[in-house]
Design a protein around this motif. Sequence first.
Motif, short mmCIF file in Angstrom:
data_model
loop_
_atom_site.label_atom_id
_atom_site.label_comp_id
_atom_site.label_asym_id
_atom_site.label_seq_id
_atom_site.Cartn_x
_atom_site.Cartn_y
_atom_site.Cartn_z
N PHE A 215 0.83 -1.21 0.00
CA PHE A 215 0.00 0.00 0.00
C PHE A 215 0.87 1.26 0.00
N ARG A 216 1.99 1.21 0.72
CA ARG A 216 2.88 2.36 0.82
C ARG A 216 4.02 2.35 -0.19
N GLU A 217 4.08 1.33 -1.03
CA GLU A 217 5.16 1.20 -2.01
C GLU A 217 5.06 2.29 -3.07
N THR A 218 6.13 3.05 -3.22
CA THR A 218 6.14 4.17 -4.15
C THR A 218 5.96 3.73 -5.59
N SER A 219 6.58 2.62 -5.97
CA SER A 219 6.47 2.17 -7.36
C SER A 219 5.05 1.75 -7.71
N VAL A 220 4.31 1.23 -6.72
CA VAL A 220 2.90 0.88 -6.95
C VAL A 220 2.09 2.16 -7.16
N TYR A 221 2.34 3.15 -6.30
CA TYR A 221 1.68 4.45 -6.44
C TYR A 221 1.95 5.04 -7.82
N ASN A 222 3.19 4.99 -8.26
CA ASN A 222 3.57 5.60 -9.53
C ASN A 222 2.88 4.94 -10.72
N VAL A 223 2.83 3.60 -10.72
CA VAL A 223 2.24 2.92 -11.87
C VAL A 223 0.73 3.09 -11.90
N ILE A 224 0.08 3.18 -10.73
CA ILE A 224 -1.36 3.42 -10.70
C ILE A 224 -1.66 4.85 -11.16
N ARG A 225 -0.88 5.80 -10.71
CA ARG A 225 -1.09 7.18 -11.15
C ARG A 225 -0.88 7.30 -12.66
N LEU A 226 0.18 6.66 -13.16
CA LEU A 226 0.44 6.66 -14.60
C LEU A 226 -0.73 6.06 -15.35
N PHE A 227 -1.27 4.94 -14.84
CA PHE A 227 -2.37 4.25 -15.51
C PHE A 227 -3.61 5.13 -15.58
N ILE A 228 -3.96 5.75 -14.45
CA ILE A 228 -5.17 6.58 -14.39
C ILE A 228 -5.02 7.79 -15.30
N GLU A 229 -3.88 8.47 -15.22
CA GLU A 229 -3.71 9.69 -16.01
C GLU A 229 -3.55 9.38 -17.50
N ASN A 230 -3.00 8.22 -17.82
CA ASN A 230 -2.95 7.80 -19.22
C ASN A 230 -4.36 7.55 -19.74
N GLY A 231 -5.20 6.91 -18.88
CA GLY A 231 -6.58 6.66 -19.27
C GLY A 231 -7.35 7.95 -19.49
N LEU A 232 -7.12 8.93 -18.63
CA LEU A 232 -7.78 10.24 -18.78
C LEU A 232 -7.33 10.93 -20.07
N LEU A 233 -6.02 10.86 -20.34
CA LEU A 233 -5.49 11.47 -21.56
C LEU A 233 -6.07 10.79 -22.79
N ARG A 234 -6.17 9.45 -22.74
CA ARG A 234 -6.72 8.72 -23.89
C ARG A 234 -8.19 9.11 -24.10
N GLU A 235 -8.95 9.21 -22.99
CA GLU A 235 -10.34 9.62 -23.10
C GLU A 235 -10.46 11.02 -23.71
N LYS A 236 -9.56 11.91 -23.29
CA LYS A 236 -9.58 13.28 -23.82
C LYS A 236 -9.30 13.29 -25.32
N ILE A 237 -8.30 12.50 -25.74
CA ILE A 237 -7.95 12.44 -27.16
C ILE A 237 -9.12 11.89 -27.97
N ILE A 238 -9.73 10.81 -27.45
CA ILE A 238 -10.87 10.21 -28.16
C ILE A 238 -12.03 11.20 -28.21
N TYR A 239 -12.27 11.87 -27.09
CA TYR A 239 -13.38 12.83 -27.03
C TYR A 239 -13.16 13.95 -28.06
N GLU A 240 -11.95 14.49 -28.09
CA GLU A 240 -11.67 15.60 -29.01
C GLU A 240 -11.73 15.15 -30.47
N SER A 241 -11.40 13.89 -30.71
CA SER A 241 -11.45 13.40 -32.09
C SER A 241 -12.87 13.16 -32.56
N GLU A 242 -13.81 13.01 -31.62
CA GLU A 242 -15.20 12.69 -31.96
C GLU A 242 -16.13 13.88 -31.85
#
Length: 396
Positions: A215-242
């Motif tokens: 739970f306190r592992e920094t690398s776990v925090y980093n990969v989850i944050r990367l995953f969420i923000e990548n998903g948000l960016l992908r949603e934004k790109i798809i939204y803007e393209s549509e």
Amino acid sequence: MIDRAIKSFVQHRVGGVIVINEAGEIVYTDPRIILSDHAKKTFLKRRPSMDDERCWELSDMESEKYYRVETGTVSEDGTRLQCHLFTDVSDYASLFKDISDYSKHISDISDFQKKILGKISQGYDACLPDLCELCQATEATLFMETGEGDEVRVSTFHQRLQSYVTERSDYINNLLGARRFELSEGSYCFLSERTGNQQYALFLRRDMNFNEEYFRETSVYNVIRLFIENGLLREKIIYESEHDKLTDLFNKDKYLIDRGEKFGKPEKLAVFYFDVNNLKVVNDTQGHEAGDRLIMKAAESLKNIQTDDVFGYRIGGDEFIVIGIGTSKQQADSLLATWEDAMDELNKNETERITMACGLACGEGEYDVEELLGEADRRMYENKSEMKERLGLAKR
């Protein structure tokens, strides 16, 4: 005799000695070796046979000791004795365990990262089940601001992943502003971040099996944050393209894709064609900014009739199309009345009034989609001519 046997066996070795006779009885125990009763029984059961000379290991869980045992047979005065040299390797065993635990930790984190990155093309909340599994959490909840300022999307994983949109509240505002590791109603904040204009927070609910280390592992925090923000960016790109940037309705490219995929041949289909009257005149006399305001006002009126099954598109400069999937003629007439009321409301106390021509065509049962689209377009132009004649609007 026992002393001579021990000296003969030990020589230059270091450690404590236990001596057993041929009857399997302990006849000597070095005072430095203190075995628990359970360890002593294990020792007697596991010791090699009288003629077997070898090294083996013995652990004493009660005393938290770990021994390396060298066993050999010594004959003195016609008596055969089995000698066991005990070397305390507890510190080494502990170090080995630490190394083993660390290796497992690294392996678990690596496997987790690979699993998460393998889902990188999925939605930003697809990471919740894997995070729960790694941390042995009973529940994970992700709060995400939406494009609407008064709404928040909530994604929860508890045996299965569920999502819903709820109104923003003081309670949710407090959660979005929580600090990492902060406790809130039985759940602990795993992360609370902002990306662009969106704020989000993720909470895990724990029980007795909760893995605090991961739970306190920094690398776990980093990969989850990367995953969420990548998903948000992908949603934004798809939204803007549509979506059309000016009106926020779907754009023509999205319309052409949906026309081939989403529309298909439902049992019922309603097609609305809309066209803004006198846009060219407004552009020529008042400027394109005034023309853009008319287009945005037109789009605003159409958003009043959009639902999960009714989709609005801007397909040209002043042209719009609305498609109702599974929409009957009666429902289409009701949508048309709702749109007309929205237009009247938009034109109240406005110096820049707007009028739009509309053509409606409905199909049910056996119908041709292309013919339906053409019929709606034809009716729109008929309505435009009638409106220009009635309202005295300029003709192209």
